[in-house]
Design an enzyme around this catalytic site. Structure first.
Site, short mmCIF file in Angstrom:
data_model
loop_
_atom_site.label_atom_id
_atom_site.label_comp_id
_atom_site.label_asym_id
_atom_site.label_seq_id
_atom_site.Cartn_x
_atom_site.Cartn_y
_atom_site.Cartn_z
N ASP A 193 0.79 -1.25 0.00
CA ASP A 193 0.00 0.00 0.00
C ASP A 193 0.81 1.29 0.00
OD1 ASP A 193 -1.95 -1.90 0.24
OD2 ASP A 193 -2.72 -1.23 2.16
N LYS A 222 -6.62 -4.88 -3.13
CA LYS A 222 -7.28 -5.48 -1.97
C LYS A 222 -8.32 -4.52 -1.38
CE LYS A 222 -3.59 -4.20 1.33
NZ LYS A 222 -4.36 -3.50 2.36
N CYS A 264 -2.25 -2.40 8.04
CA CYS A 264 -2.20 -3.32 6.91
C CYS A 264 -1.01 -4.25 6.96
CB CYS A 264 -2.21 -2.53 5.60
SG CYS A 264 -3.77 -1.65 5.33
#
Length: 237
Positions: free
Chosen positions: A27, A132, A165
């Site tokens: 990310d 995701k 995350c």
């Protein structure tokens, strides 16, 4: 299979076979790292995350040179937000929630400029990019199939944020039997205390979720490894 390598780490040395190892970059998106993005709209200091960029760029270069598979993830949602549950959608400032207009397009919506990875860490052609909808990289994605196709058993985990995350992905990976090393200066949090505690939690109790080492130790181990005879393919699936 190549020779097993060892990285000085906490709580013990991390042993890995480069031929069955992947670097996972979680990310590193504009919405999280750029001023004016989703992360800053929540009141966070993006400078805390941007510290990761330089070390991670160096680690990615070393992994690519060693033939290690590099896998990127992006958190985000379909334009109609059908994959974003209310429990997630209703977080944040009422005027700056997921799907709302932002400086870089609709916040955390796939296909928008802010959803994509920052230029400094852009994927190379052929590298896998996993989109995701949740915090963890395994939930509702093809990551497990990608890793199985590449015969991956060990993960070098990087990205943001450490306590959200990154932690969620490492816990998911641990439950699935993967050996994980979290690269301490290649993961970041908006909160320094969360960064410290998040890393301690990974390696606690004899490595309950995995190992922790800095990028210098990982890069040295990659440089010392013999060439991968049959490097894992980076072809998307």
């Amino acid at each position: 299979m190549t020779a097993v390598q060892h990285i000085p780490a906490q709580p013990t040395d991390f042993s890995f076979d480069p031929g069955t190892t992947a670097l996972v970059v979680i990310d590193m998106q504009r919405d999280f790292l750029l001023p004016g993005g989703f992360g800053e709209s929540l009141g966070n200091d993006v400078a805390q995350l941007r510290k990761v960029i330089g070390p991670l760029a160096n680690l990615m270069a070393a992994a690519r040179a060693a033939g290690i598979a590099v896998i990127h993830t992006r958190e985000g949602h379909l334009p109609d937000l059908s994959d974003c549950p209310p429990a997630k959608l209703l977080r944040g400032s009422p005027s700056q929630r997921i799907g709302d207009p932002g400086k870089y397009g609709r916040l955390l919506v796939r296909g928008e400029y802010g959803h994509d990875i920052i230029d400094e860490l852009a994927p190379l052609p052929g590298e896998v990019v996993i989109d995701k909808p949740g915090k963890g990289a395994f939930y509702a994605t093809e990551l497990a199939q990608v890793l199985a196709q590449k015969s991956i058993g060990s993960l070098l985990v990087t990205g943001v944020t450490t306590e959200v995350c990154v932690h969620t992905t490492v816990r998911e990976a641990n439950d699935r039997g993967y050996e994980c090393l979290v690269v301490s200066d290649c993961v970041g949090s908006y909160f320094p205390e969360f960064q410290r505690v998040g890393l301690e939690m990974i390696a606690a109790q004899g490595g309950i979720f995995g190992w922790v080492a800095d990028s210098a130790a990982v890069i040295d181990a990659l440089a010392a490894a013999p060439p991968i005879t049959h490097a894992p393919s980076n072809t998307p699936v």
